[in-house]
Design a protein around this motif. Structure first.
Motif, PDB file in Angstrom:
ATOM      1  N   GLY A 363      35.141  35.516  46.514  1.00 30.66           N
ATOM      2  CA  GLY A 363      36.202  36.427  46.936  1.00 30.66           C
ATOM      3  C   GLY A 363      36.513  37.483  45.892  1.00 30.66           C
ATOM      4  O   GLY A 363      35.636  37.895  45.126  1.00 30.66           O
ATOM      5  N   HIS A 364      37.773  37.912  45.846  1.00 32.39           N
ATOM      6  CA  HIS A 364      38.175  38.941  44.877  1.00 32.39           C
ATOM      7  C   HIS A 364      39.540  38.587  44.300  1.00 32.39           C
ATOM      8  O   HIS A 364      40.232  37.684  44.786  1.00 32.39           O
ATOM      9  CB  HIS A 364      38.199  40.329  45.530  1.00 32.39           C
ATOM     10  N   ASN A 365      39.933  39.311  43.273  1.00 35.24           N
ATOM     11  CA  ASN A 365      41.173  38.988  42.553  1.00 35.24           C
ATOM     12  C   ASN A 365      42.349  39.882  42.944  1.00 35.24           C
ATOM     13  O   ASN A 365      43.170  40.259  42.117  1.00 35.24           O
ATOM     14  CB  ASN A 365      40.933  39.059  41.041  1.00 35.24           C
ATOM     15  N   ASP A 366      42.423  40.187  44.240  1.00 38.52           N
ATOM     16  CA  ASP A 366      43.610  40.874  44.767  1.00 38.52           C
ATOM     17  C   ASP A 366      43.954  40.304  46.128  1.00 38.52           C
ATOM     18  O   ASP A 366      44.355  41.017  47.038  1.00 38.52           O
ATOM     19  CB  ASP A 366      43.360  42.382  44.856  1.00 38.52           C
ATOM     20  N   GLU A 367      43.772  38.997  46.262  1.00 34.36           N
ATOM     21  CA  GLU A 367      44.093  38.327  47.520  1.00 34.36           C
ATOM     22  C   GLU A 367      45.595  38.069  47.596  1.00 34.36           C
ATOM     23  O   GLU A 367      46.286  38.059  46.572  1.00 34.36           O
ATOM     24  CB  GLU A 367      43.316  37.011  47.611  1.00 34.36           C
ATOM     25  N   PRO A 368      46.157  37.850  48.796  1.00 34.66           N
ATOM     26  CA  PRO A 368      47.565  37.462  48.884  1.00 34.66           C
ATOM     27  C   PRO A 368      47.806  36.182  48.078  1.00 34.66           C
ATOM     28  O   PRO A 368      46.991  35.259  48.126  1.00 34.66           O
ATOM     29  CB  PRO A 368      47.768  37.228  50.388  1.00 34.66           C
ATOM     30  N   HIS A 369      48.887  36.146  47.320  1.00 35.31           N
ATOM     31  CA  HIS A 369      49.166  35.020  46.428  1.00 35.31           C
ATOM     32  C   HIS A 369      47.982  34.777  45.499  1.00 35.31           C
ATOM     33  O   HIS A 369      47.564  33.651  45.241  1.00 35.31           O
ATOM     34  CB  HIS A 369      49.515  33.756  47.215  1.00 35.31           C
ATOM     35  N   ASN A 370      47.466  35.869  44.952  1.00 33.65           N
ATOM     36  CA  ASN A 370      46.218  35.845  44.208  1.00 33.65           C
ATOM     37  C   ASN A 370      46.276  35.010  42.933  1.00 33.65           C
ATOM     38  O   ASN A 370      47.271  34.994  42.208  1.00 33.65           O
ATOM     39  CB  ASN A 370      45.837  37.283  43.827  1.00 33.65           C
ATOM     40  N   HIS A 371      45.169  34.328  42.667  1.00 32.82           N
ATOM     41  CA  HIS A 371      44.844  33.768  41.364  1.00 32.82           C
ATOM     42  C   HIS A 371      43.548  34.438  40.905  1.00 32.82           C
ATOM     43  O   HIS A 371      42.694  34.775  41.732  1.00 32.82           O
ATOM     44  CB  HIS A 371      44.617  32.259  41.437  1.00 32.82           C
ATOM     45  N   ASN A 372      43.395  34.601  39.608  1.00 30.54           N
ATOM     46  CA  ASN A 372      42.138  35.135  39.068  1.00 30.54           C
ATOM     47  C   ASN A 372      41.142  33.974  38.955  1.00 30.54           C
ATOM     48  O   ASN A 372      41.089  33.289  37.928  1.00 30.54           O
ATOM     49  CB  ASN A 372      42.384  35.799  37.711  1.00 30.54           C
ATOM     50  N   ASP A 373      40.363  33.757  40.000  1.00 28.36           N
ATOM     51  CA  ASP A 373      39.663  32.473  40.136  1.00 28.36           C
ATOM     52  C   ASP A 373      38.280  32.572  40.783  1.00 28.36           C
ATOM     53  O   ASP A 373      37.834  31.631  41.446  1.00 28.36           O
ATOM     54  CB  ASP A 373      40.529  31.510  40.940  1.00 28.36           C
ATOM     55  N   CYS A 409      48.765  28.881  35.879  1.00 31.76           N
ATOM     56  CA  CYS A 409      48.211  28.511  37.181  1.00 31.76           C
ATOM     57  C   CYS A 409      47.648  29.713  37.926  1.00 31.76           C
ATOM     58  O   CYS A 409      46.776  29.563  38.790  1.00 31.76           O
ATOM     59  CB  CYS A 409      49.262  27.799  38.028  1.00 31.76           C
ATOM     60  N   ASN A 410      48.123  30.922  37.592  1.00 37.77           N
ATOM     61  CA  ASN A 410      47.635  32.132  38.262  1.00 37.77           C
ATOM     62  C   ASN A 410      46.506  32.802  37.480  1.00 37.77           C
ATOM     63  O   ASN A 410      45.700  33.535  38.058  1.00 37.77           O
ATOM     64  CB  ASN A 410      48.769  33.144  38.436  1.00 37.77           C
ATOM     65  N   SER A 411      46.484  32.579  36.177  1.00 43.38           N
ATOM     66  CA  SER A 411      45.524  33.261  35.320  1.00 43.38           C
ATOM     67  C   SER A 411      44.155  32.600  35.382  1.00 43.38           C
ATOM     68  O   SER A 411      44.008  31.446  35.807  1.00 43.38           O
ATOM     69  CB  SER A 411      46.017  33.263  33.872  1.00 43.38           C
ATOM     70  N   ALA A 412      43.146  33.326  34.914  1.00 41.98           N
ATOM     71  CA  ALA A 412      41.801  32.752  34.845  1.00 41.98           C
ATOM     72  C   ALA A 412      41.755  31.553  33.909  1.00 41.98           C
ATOM     73  O   ALA A 412      40.940  30.640  34.093  1.00 41.98           O
ATOM     74  CB  ALA A 412      40.810  33.820  34.388  1.00 41.98           C
ATOM     75  N   GLU A 413      42.637  31.513  32.921  1.00 42.02           N
ATOM     76  CA  GLU A 413      42.670  30.395  31.978  1.00 42.02           C
ATOM     77  C   GLU A 413      42.896  29.073  32.689  1.00 42.02           C
ATOM     78  O   GLU A 413      42.431  28.024  32.230  1.00 42.02           O
ATOM     79  CB  GLU A 413      43.767  30.626  30.934  1.00 42.02           C
ATOM     80  N   GLY A 414      43.599  29.100  33.809  1.00 42.52           N
ATOM     81  CA  GLY A 414      43.917  27.874  34.533  1.00 42.52           C
ATOM     82  C   GLY A 414      42.899  27.504  35.589  1.00 42.52           C
ATOM     83  O   GLY A 414      43.222  26.751  36.522  1.00 42.52           O
ATOM     84  N   GLY A 428      42.696  42.312  40.347  1.00 44.19           N
ATOM     85  CA  GLY A 428      42.275  43.558  40.973  1.00 44.19           C
ATOM     86  C   GLY A 428      41.125  43.334  41.937  1.00 44.19           C
ATOM     87  O   GLY A 428      40.251  42.489  41.707  1.00 44.19           O
ATOM     88  N   ALA A 429      41.121  44.089  43.023  1.00 45.50           N
ATOM     89  CA  ALA A 429      40.096  43.923  44.053  1.00 45.50           C
ATOM     90  C   ALA A 429      38.704  44.301  43.556  1.00 45.50           C
ATOM     91  O   ALA A 429      37.699  43.861  44.123  1.00 45.50           O
ATOM     92  CB  ALA A 429      40.454  44.765  45.283  1.00 45.50           C
ATOM     93  N   HIS A 430      38.630  45.136  42.489  1.00 47.76           N
ATOM     94  CA  HIS A 430      37.319  45.531  41.976  1.00 47.76           C
ATOM     95  C   HIS A 430      36.681  44.427  41.130  1.00 47.76           C
ATOM     96  O   HIS A 430      35.535  44.560  40.703  1.00 47.76           O
ATOM     97  CB  HIS A 430      37.425  46.828  41.159  1.00 47.76           C
ATOM     98  N   PHE A 431      37.422  43.327  40.895  1.00 48.85           N
ATOM     99  CA  PHE A 431      36.831  42.130  40.297  1.00 48.85           C
ATOM    100  C   PHE A 431      36.535  41.164  41.446  1.00 48.85           C
ATOM    101  O   PHE A 431      37.459  40.628  42.068  1.00 48.85           O
ATOM    102  CB  PHE A 431      37.781  41.497  39.282  1.00 48.85           C
ATOM    103  N   PHE A 432      35.261  40.944  41.729  1.00 50.34           N
ATOM    104  CA  PHE A 432      34.917  40.183  42.932  1.00 50.34           C
ATOM    105  C   PHE A 432      33.621  39.400  42.730  1.00 50.34           C
ATOM    106  O   PHE A 432      32.889  39.596  41.759  1.00 50.34           O
ATOM    107  CB  PHE A 432      34.774  41.122  44.138  1.00 50.34           C
ATOM    108  N   ILE A 451      28.714  36.418  40.446  1.00 51.81           N
ATOM    109  CA  ILE A 451      30.040  36.675  39.873  1.00 51.81           C
ATOM    110  C   ILE A 451      29.956  37.786  38.830  1.00 51.81           C
ATOM    111  O   ILE A 451      30.849  37.952  38.001  1.00 51.81           O
ATOM    112  CB  ILE A 451      30.626  35.387  39.245  1.00 51.81           C
ATOM    113  N   SER A 452      28.906  38.565  38.880  1.00 59.55           N
ATOM    114  CA  SER A 452      28.696  39.602  37.874  1.00 59.55           C
ATOM    115  C   SER A 452      29.859  40.583  37.813  1.00 59.55           C
ATOM    116  O   SER A 452      30.233  41.065  36.733  1.00 59.55           O
ATOM    117  CB  SER A 452      27.398  40.368  38.180  1.00 59.55           C
ATOM    118  N   SER A 453      30.458  40.881  38.968  1.00 56.95           N
ATOM    119  CA  SER A 453      31.527  41.884  39.011  1.00 56.95           C
ATOM    120  C   SER A 453      32.917  41.293  38.802  1.00 56.95           C
ATOM    121  O   SER A 453      33.924  41.978  38.994  1.00 56.95           O
ATOM    122  CB  SER A 453      31.480  42.619  40.359  1.00 56.95           C
TER     123      SER A 453
END
Length: 570
Positions: A363-373, A409-414, A428-432, A451-453
Motif C-alpha cells: 500500500g502507501h503511507n497516506d491511508e486513512p488512519h495511516n501508519h508508516n508500515d 504505533c503510527n511510526s515506521a519504528e513501531g 505520504g502517498a508518494h511512499f508506496f 518496497i523500493s519507493s
C-alpha cells in the motif's frame, strides 16, 4: 422475540442497568469540556459522554424487549432529556470553535446558535429519531417534540445551511455522518420538502465513501472501521430500499466490501490489525446475518463468537438494536475457513490455515488512519500473535495533527520493516509499495513486495514472504537490497508480542501459551538485539512489546538478508 440466542445479551443488559442505577458517574461540566482545548486530553470528557450514550441505548433496548415495563420507559425518558440538554452533541476534539464557541457579536448578527455536525452529533440524531419512531406512543408528548426540535436545530438545519468536510471524505466519516442524517430524515421529515434535499446529498456523500474502497473491497482503515463505517452505510441503505425502493446493495463494490470481514480474521477473535485497529474483535452476528441474506457468499461465523455485550464502548444505538432485529437463530455458523486472500488493489494478503495465520501489507503511507508500515506483517499461531502490529494508540489531540508520527504505533519504528541509513519510512502517498503473488500451491504461498519507493533513499528493495503450510508452518522472509551508494547502516526490525524469550545458536525463541516460535538468522550477516518497550494503547493503558533488531555487519551495495520463522509446538 426473545430466543435462546438473545438470553445472554439480555442478561448483560440487565446487569448494566443495575450498574447504571447504583453507580454515580461524572458530569459534562465546563472544566471537563474545556480540557481538550487546554491540554489535548480527550479521555475525561469522552468517558462521561459515552457513558451517557450507553445508558440511553441500554434503556432503549430493554424498553423494546419489555414493552409493558414502565420503568424502562421512564429511565429512557430521563436519558433522552439529559442528551437534549447537552451544550453540544459533538466531541470537543471535533468541534469547529467558530460555531459552538461563537462570540456575542457574531450571535447578534445571526441571532442563531450554530452547531458542528460530527460523527457523534449525527449518530445522536439517528439514535433519538429512531427511539421516537419506535416509542412515540409511550414517550411523553413534550419530550417527543423536544427531540424533534433539537435534531432540527443541531443537525438538519446546519447540514442544509452549510457544507462539511466529511461530505467528500472517502472514509468512515462520510458514511456515519451522512447515513445517520439520512436515517433521521426518513423518520422525522416525511412530508417535509427538506427530506428530498437531505436524502440526495446523503447519497452523493455515500458515493464518495465507496470510492474510498478499492475494487477488492478491503478497508485500509482496519476491521473496526469497516464494521463502523460500512455498518452505517448498510443501516441507511436498508431504509432507503424500504422507503424509496432504491437498491444500493446491487452495486458490485458494495458486495466486495461486504466480503471483507471473512478476509481479515486470523483465527477466532484475532484480527489483522494494520492501521488504527485493535488486535481482537467480535463480528456482529446480526449484522453478518443481514449481509449473508443480501450476499450468500458472506461467511457466517460460529454462534460462540457472538457479542454478548451488544452495546459498544461508545454506546451506539444503531448497531445494538440491529443485533436484535437482524439476528437469525436459524443460521448456523462455522469456523473461519482455511483460505488465502490477496487483496491486490489494497495490497493486503492473508493466509489462514487451522490454528495458524500470516498477513502482510504494502500500500502507501497516506491511508486513512495511516501508519508508516509498507512491508509490515503479522504472524499468528495457536492463540498468540507472535509478530504483531501495535495497532491503535491512545487518541489524543496530537494523535491527529503533525505530531502523529511521534507516536511509536503510527511510526515506521513501531513496525516490522527495515531502518536504512538510520532513516525510517516517511508519511505520504508518494511512499508506496506493490504486492503480487509469486508462487501458489496447496503447501506453499510466495508473496513478493516491491518496497523500493517506500524510502527516501535511492534503492531497489524487494521483500519476499515464503509461507510453507504444514502441521508446523514456516515463514521465510527474504529482503533484497540494491543501493546506489554503499549504505552507512542497515537495521532489520521486527515487532513481537511481550513473550519470554531466549537467544542461543543463531536463534531467538519466543515462548507463547501453546506454541514456540523459532526465529533463525544469518550470524555472519546480522547481530541481534532484543529490547522490551511499551506504548499507550487505545484504552490509554501501558502495553509492552518486544523490539527485535538485527544490525547488518558487512554493508555492501547489494545485500540479501534472510530470516526463518518456524513454529515448534508447545
Amino acid at each position: 422475540m426473545i430466543n435462546n440466542g438473545s438470553k445472554n445479551i439480555i442478561s448483560q443488559l440487565k446487569q448494566d442497568v443495575e450498574r447504571f442505577l447504583h453507580t454515580a458517574h461524572g458530569k459534562l461540566d465546563f472544566k471537563t469540556y474545556r480540557e481538550f482545548m487546554v491540554t489535548g486530553n480527550r479521555k475525561n470528557y469522552e468517558s462521561v459522554y459515552f457513558y451517557r450514550r450507553k445508558k440511553l441505548t441500554t434503556f432503549g433496548l430493554l424498553a423494546f424487549l419489555y414493552p409493558g415495563d414502565q420503568q424502562y420507559i421512564e429511565a429512557l425518558e430521563n436519558e433522552i432529556w439529559h442528551v437534549c440538554n447537552e451544550f453540544t452533541w459533538c466531541l470537543p476534539a471535533h468541534i469547529d470553535t467558530s460555531l459552538e464557541e461563537q462570540d456575542y457579536q457574531t450571535y447578534k448578527q445571526t441571532n442563531q446558535l450554530l452547531f458542528t455536525v460530527d460523527l457523534f452529533a449525527a449518530e445522536t440524531a439517528f439514535t433519538l429519531a429512531e427511539l421516537v419512531h419506535l416509542f412515540h406512543n409511550q414517550l411523553d408528548d413534550f419530550l417527543v417534540e423536544k427531540v424533534k426540535i433539537e435534531i432540527d436545530r443541531r443537525v438538519f438545519e446546519p447540514f442544509l445551511e452549510r457544507s462539511f468536510h466529511w461530505e467528500k471524505a472517502t472514509h468512515n466519516w462520510a458514511s456515519v455522518c451522512a447515513g445517520s442524517i439520512g436515517v433521521a430524515a426518513f423518520y422525522l421529515l416525511e412530508g417535509d420538502g427538506r427530506q428530498e434535499e437531505i436524502i440526495n446529498r446523503v447519497m452523493h456523500t455515500l458515493d464518495y465513501y465507496l470510492q474510498g474502497f478499492e475494487e477488492d473491497g478491503a478497508c485500509t482503515e482496519g476491521y473496526s472501521y469497516w464494521q463502523y463505517g460500512f455498518g452505517y452505510f448498510v443501516y441507511f441503505a436498508d431504509l432507503l430500499q424500504r422507503y424509496r425502493q432504491i437498491d444500493l446493495f446491487g452495486k458490485e463494490k458494495v458486495r466486495a466490501v461486504a466480503l471483507f470481514q471473512q478476509k481479515v480474521f486470523l483465527a477466532n477473535h484475532y484480527v489483522v490489525h494494520f492501521s488504527d485497529a485493535e488486535p481482537t474483535a467480535e463480528p456482529m452476528l446480526g449484522f453478518t446475518h443481514f449481509l449473508h441474506k443480501k450476499f450468500p457468499e458472506v461467511h457466517v461465523p460460529r454462534e460462540s463468537m457472538r457479542k454478548t455485550n451488544i452495546v459498544d464502548d461508545c454506546g451506539r444505538w444503531a448497531p445494538a438494536i440491529r443485533e436484535l432485529w437482524w439476528y437469525d437463530e436459524r443460521l448456523k455458523g462455522s469456523e473461519w475457513p482455511n483460505e488465502d486472500h490477496l487483496m491486490e488493489h489494497s495490497s493486503i494478503y492473508l493466509s489462514r490455515m487451522d490454528a495458524y495465520a500470516f498477513a502482510a501489507k504494502a500500500g502507501h503511507n497516506d491511508e486513512p488512519h495511516n501508519h508508516n508500515d509498507i512491508g509490515q506483517f503479522i504472524l499468528y499461531g495457536r492463540g498468540d500473535v507472535f509478530l504483531r502490529d501495535l495497532g491503535s494508540g491512545e487518541y489524543h489531540k496530537d494523535y491527529f495533527n503533525d505530531k502523529r508520527y511521534q507516536f511509536v504505533c503510527n511510526s515506521a519504528e513501531g513496525h516490522s520493516i527495515p531502518v536504512i541509513n538510520g532513516l525510517y519510512q516517511r508519511e505520504g502517498a508518494h511512499f508506496f509499495g506493490t504486492m503480487k503473488k509469486h508462487h501458489e500451491s496447496n503447501t506453499h504461498e510466495s508473496i513478493k513486495l516491491d518496497i523500493s519507493s517506500a524510502y527516501e533513499e535511492p534503492l531497489r528493495f524487494f521483500r519476499q514472504f515464503d509461507w510453507y503450510k504444514s502441521d508446523k508452518p514456516q515463514l521465510i522472509v527474504t529482503d533484497c537490497f540494491t543501493f546506489d551508494e554503499q549504505p552507512s547502516s542497515l537495521t532489520e526490525s521486527f515487532i513481537a508480542d511481550d513473550f519470554p524469550y531466549d537467544i542461543q545458536d543463531q536463534t531467538i525463541y519466543l515462548k507463547g501459551k501453546k506454541e514456540t516460535l523459532q526465529i533463525s538468522y544469518e550470524q555472519t550477516k546480522v547481530i541481534p538485539n532484543v529490547k522490551r518497550k511499551s506504548f499507550r494503547n487505545h484504552q490509554g493503558e501501558q502495553e509492552y512489546y518486544l523490539h527485535i533488531l538485527f544490525d547488518a555487519i558487512d554493508l555492501e551495495k547489494n545485500m540479501t538478508i534472510r530470516f526463518a520463522f518456524n513454529f515448534l509446538g508447545g
